[in-house]
Design a protein around this motif. Structure first.
Motif, PDB file in Angstrom:
ATOM      1  N   LEU A   2       0.835  -1.191   0.000  1.00 31.95           N
ATOM      2  CA  LEU A   2       0.000   0.000   0.000  1.00 31.95           C
ATOM      3  C   LEU A   2       0.874   1.247   0.000  1.00 31.95           C
ATOM      4  O   LEU A   2       1.948   1.275   0.587  1.00 31.95           O
ATOM      5  N   SER A   3       0.413   2.299  -0.643  1.00 30.29           N
ATOM      6  CA  SER A   3       1.144   3.556  -0.650  1.00 30.29           C
ATOM      7  C   SER A   3       0.935   4.284   0.669  1.00 30.29           C
ATOM      8  O   SER A   3       0.000   4.001   1.419  1.00 30.29           O
ATOM      9  N   HIS A   4       1.795   5.240   0.945  1.00 31.62           N
ATOM     10  CA  HIS A   4       1.632   6.027   2.157  1.00 31.62           C
ATOM     11  C   HIS A   4       0.343   6.837   2.108  1.00 31.62           C
ATOM     12  O   HIS A   4      -0.256   7.111   3.153  1.00 31.62           O
ATOM     13  N   ALA A   5      -0.068   7.216   0.922  1.00 29.09           N
ATOM     14  CA  ALA A   5      -1.339   7.948   0.795  1.00 29.09           C
ATOM     15  C   ALA A   5      -2.499   7.093   1.282  1.00 29.09           C
ATOM     16  O   ALA A   5      -3.418   7.591   1.946  1.00 29.09           O
ATOM     17  N   ASP A   6      -2.463   5.800   0.968  1.00 30.37           N
ATOM     18  CA  ASP A   6      -3.517   4.892   1.440  1.00 30.37           C
ATOM     19  C   ASP A   6      -3.500   4.782   2.960  1.00 30.37           C
ATOM     20  O   ASP A   6      -4.550   4.619   3.598  1.00 30.37           O
ATOM     21  N   LEU A   7      -2.316   4.879   3.544  1.00 29.40           N
ATOM     22  CA  LEU A   7      -2.166   4.706   4.981  1.00 29.40           C
ATOM     23  C   LEU A   7      -2.374   6.000   5.756  1.00 29.40           C
ATOM     24  O   LEU A   7      -2.059   6.085   6.936  1.00 29.40           O
ATOM     25  N   LEU A   8      -2.945   6.993   5.091  1.00 32.07           N
ATOM     26  CA  LEU A   8      -3.359   8.233   5.728  1.00 32.07           C
ATOM     27  C   LEU A   8      -4.872   8.397   5.730  1.00 32.07           C
ATOM     28  O   LEU A   8      -5.404   9.264   6.420  1.00 32.07           O
ATOM     29  N   LYS A   9      -5.559   7.546   4.987  1.00 31.28           N
ATOM     30  CA  LYS A   9      -7.001   7.706   4.804  1.00 31.28           C
ATOM     31  C   LYS A   9      -7.784   7.305   6.053  1.00 31.28           C
ATOM     32  O   LYS A   9      -7.382   6.401   6.783  1.00 31.28           O
ATOM     33  N   PRO A  10      -8.924   7.957   6.292  1.00 34.35           N
ATOM     34  CA  PRO A  10      -9.835   7.454   7.329  1.00 34.35           C
ATOM     35  C   PRO A  10     -10.439   6.132   6.864  1.00 34.35           C
ATOM     36  O   PRO A  10     -10.621   5.913   5.668  1.00 34.35           O
ATOM     37  N   THR A  11     -10.714   5.248   7.805  1.00 33.30           N
ATOM     38  CA  THR A  11     -11.301   3.952   7.490  1.00 33.30           C
ATOM     39  C   THR A  11     -12.489   3.730   8.421  1.00 33.30           C
ATOM     40  O   THR A  11     -12.829   4.587   9.228  1.00 33.30           O
ATOM     41  N   GLU A  12     -13.095   2.560   8.318  1.00 31.85           N
ATOM     42  CA  GLU A  12     -14.230   2.254   9.188  1.00 31.85           C
ATOM     43  C   GLU A  12     -13.842   2.396  10.662  1.00 31.85           C
ATOM     44  O   GLU A  12     -14.601   2.965  11.457  1.00 31.85           O
ATOM     45  N   PHE A  13     -12.666   1.905  11.034  1.00 31.18           N
ATOM     46  CA  PHE A  13     -12.257   1.906  12.428  1.00 31.18           C
ATOM     47  C   PHE A  13     -11.318   3.069  12.766  1.00 31.18           C
ATOM     48  O   PHE A  13     -11.383   3.614  13.867  1.00 31.18           O
ATOM     49  N   LEU A  14     -10.472   3.441  11.846  1.00 29.89           N
ATOM     50  CA  LEU A  14      -9.577   4.580  12.037  1.00 29.89           C
ATOM     51  C   LEU A  14     -10.284   5.826  11.495  1.00 29.89           C
ATOM     52  O   LEU A  14      -9.863   6.442  10.523  1.00 29.89           O
ATOM     53  N   ASP A  15     -11.355   6.202  12.158  1.00 33.69           N
ATOM     54  CA  ASP A  15     -12.248   7.244  11.633  1.00 33.69           C
ATOM     55  C   ASP A  15     -11.807   8.641  12.084  1.00 33.69           C
ATOM     56  O   ASP A  15     -12.507   9.323  12.826  1.00 33.69           O
ATOM     57  N   HIS A  16     -10.655   9.050  11.584  1.00 38.46           N
ATOM     58  CA  HIS A  16     -10.137  10.345  12.030  1.00 38.46           C
ATOM     59  C   HIS A  16     -10.850  11.528  11.373  1.00 38.46           C
ATOM     60  O   HIS A  16     -10.538  12.684  11.663  1.00 38.46           O
ATOM     61  N   ASP A  17     -11.830  11.249  10.534  1.00 34.57           N
ATOM     62  CA  ASP A  17     -12.688  12.311  10.014  1.00 34.57           C
ATOM     63  C   ASP A  17     -13.869  12.586  10.950  1.00 34.57           C
ATOM     64  O   ASP A  17     -14.691  13.464  10.683  1.00 34.57           O
ATOM     65  N   SER A  18     -13.941  11.871  12.076  1.00 35.21           N
ATOM     66  CA  SER A  18     -15.026  12.066  13.043  1.00 35.21           C
ATOM     67  C   SER A  18     -14.709  13.229  13.977  1.00 35.21           C
ATOM     68  O   SER A  18     -13.536  13.578  14.201  1.00 35.21           O
ATOM     69  N   ASP A  19     -15.743  13.819  14.555  1.00 37.21           N
ATOM     70  CA  ASP A  19     -15.555  14.928  15.490  1.00 37.21           C
ATOM     71  C   ASP A  19     -14.768  14.479  16.722  1.00 37.21           C
ATOM     72  O   ASP A  19     -13.933  15.235  17.241  1.00 37.21           O
ATOM     73  N   ALA A  20     -15.037  13.267  17.198  1.00 36.89           N
ATOM     74  CA  ALA A  20     -14.372  12.797  18.417  1.00 36.89           C
ATOM     75  C   ALA A  20     -12.862  12.712  18.235  1.00 36.89           C
ATOM     76  O   ALA A  20     -12.091  13.138  19.107  1.00 36.89           O
ATOM     77  N   VAL A  21     -12.418  12.164  17.119  1.00 33.47           N
ATOM     78  CA  VAL A  21     -10.975  12.051  16.877  1.00 33.47           C
ATOM     79  C   VAL A  21     -10.370  13.427  16.637  1.00 33.47           C
ATOM     80  O   VAL A  21      -9.295  13.751  17.160  1.00 33.47           O
ATOM     81  N   ARG A  22     -11.047  14.252  15.870  1.00 27.07           N
ATOM     82  CA  ARG A  22     -10.535  15.603  15.618  1.00 27.07           C
ATOM     83  C   ARG A  22     -10.380  16.382  16.913  1.00 27.07           C
ATOM     84  O   ARG A  22      -9.376  17.068  17.134  1.00 27.07           O
ATOM     85  N   ASP A  23     -11.365  16.287  17.801  1.00 29.91           N
ATOM     86  CA  ASP A  23     -11.295  16.997  19.077  1.00 29.91           C
ATOM     87  C   ASP A  23     -10.162  16.452  19.949  1.00 29.91           C
ATOM     88  O   ASP A  23      -9.467  17.205  20.639  1.00 29.91           O
ATOM     89  N   PHE A  24      -9.988  15.138  19.943  1.00 30.86           N
ATOM     90  CA  PHE A  24      -8.918  14.514  20.711  1.00 30.86           C
ATOM     91  C   PHE A  24      -7.557  15.019  20.243  1.00 30.86           C
ATOM     92  O   PHE A  24      -6.696  15.379  21.062  1.00 30.86           O
ATOM     93  N   VAL A  25      -7.359  15.065  18.933  1.00 26.34           N
ATOM     94  CA  VAL A  25      -6.089  15.532  18.369  1.00 26.34           C
ATOM     95  C   VAL A  25      -5.883  17.008  18.684  1.00 26.34           C
ATOM     96  O   VAL A  25      -4.785  17.433  19.061  1.00 26.34           O
ATOM     97  N   ARG A  26      -6.933  17.776  18.567  1.00 28.08           N
ATOM     98  CA  ARG A  26      -6.835  19.216  18.830  1.00 28.08           C
ATOM     99  C   ARG A  26      -6.439  19.484  20.283  1.00 28.08           C
ATOM    100  O   ARG A  26      -5.634  20.368  20.563  1.00 28.08           O
ATOM    101  N   GLU A  27      -6.979  18.692  21.201  1.00 28.41           N
ATOM    102  CA  GLU A  27      -6.643  18.869  22.610  1.00 28.41           C
ATOM    103  C   GLU A  27      -5.206  18.455  22.903  1.00 28.41           C
ATOM    104  O   GLU A  27      -4.526  19.058  23.737  1.00 28.41           O
ATOM    105  N   ALA A  28      -4.739  17.425  22.219  1.00 28.02           N
ATOM    106  CA  ALA A  28      -3.380  16.924  22.444  1.00 28.02           C
ATOM    107  C   ALA A  28      -2.320  17.815  21.806  1.00 28.02           C
ATOM    108  O   ALA A  28      -1.173  17.846  22.279  1.00 28.02           O
TER     109      ALA A  28
END
Length: 235
Positions: free
Chosen positions: A10-36
């Motif tokens: 897989l390319s690195h671009a593929d390994l940056l995408k949101p997925t079913e479980f790695l849903d970093h496009d969700s508000d919860a993940v975005r807020d977590f990252v923003r706080e950290a």
């Protein structure tokens, strides 16, 4: 995107995408990252961002095997963040999603380990001290893949007399073979591979098949508390 092992090239671009479980496009993940990462991590290197997120996951999400949700929804990074707890499978997903959110490629690792310091109750439920599908995260930093294990938080480590695992973004951070008193702790036995997303049926069915006593229902582990186990509380 279908779940693929790393030998799928897989390319690195593929390994940056949101997925079913790695849903970093969700508000919860975005807020977590923003706080950290104050100011969105501006002025920080990728290594510095990866380390800051590592400690945010390690110590900001409580490690707990009991009462864990292993449903498809329960394993999403956003769900674990909202619950504030989970075990290695959950926390590695959160970390993989968080680093992808700031442009760092990630993969999920699974392997079998022998835990020499599991509590008697947990050993009874697990059917021994070999735990299948232990999980951690691989991140691409400084031109190479390094493994990180943001699992046992500092409070739990203190109770179990285990030195917390640090991460410098340059070297693998995996379980130390001995605890603070020189006793054997974690021994890696077998690798199942690294994946672009969670191979859900393989992982959950594998845990359920090898550790049926751990489950209170099809997707939920038995009630209890690792803190209580460490303190010798049978309740």
């Amino acid at each position: 995107m279908s779940v693929q092992a790393v030998n799928a090239d897989l390319s690195h671009a593929d390994l940056l995408k949101p997925t079913e479980f790695l849903d970093h496009d969700s508000d919860a993940v975005r807020d977590f990252v923003r706080e950290a990462l104050p100011d969105g991590g501006q002025g920080m290197t990728d290594v510095e961002r990866a380390c800051a997120l590592y400690y945010a996951v390690r110590d900001g999400i409580h490690y707990e095997v009991y009462g864990a949700d292993l449903s498809r929804d329960g394993l999403k990074a956003s769900s674990t963040i909202e619950r504030g707890l989970g075990f290695c499978v959950h926390k590695s997903i959160v970390y993989a999603a968080a680093v992808r959110a700031v442009g760092i490629p990630s993969r999920i690792y699974y392997g079998d380990v022998r835990n020499h310091l599991a509590s008697p109750r947990l050993e009874e439920l697990m059917g021994g001290n070999v735990f299948t599908y232990h999980s951690l995260t691989s991140v691409f930093l400084g031109g190479k893949w390094v493994r990180a294990t943001p699992v046992f938080n500092k409070v739990l480590c203190k109770l179990y007399r285990i030195r917390p695992l640090d991460f410098d973004g340059r070297n693998d951070s995996m379980y130390h073979p001995y605890d603070e008193e020189g006793r054997r702790h974690m021994e890696f036995l077998r690798e199942h591979g690294e994946f672009d997303d969670v191979p859900y049926d393989r992982v959950v069915d594998g845990i359920r098949t090898n550790h049926p006593g751990l489950f209170a229902s099809r997707h939920t582990t038995a009630r209890g508390s690792l803190v209580a186990d460490a303190q010798g509380d049978p309740s």
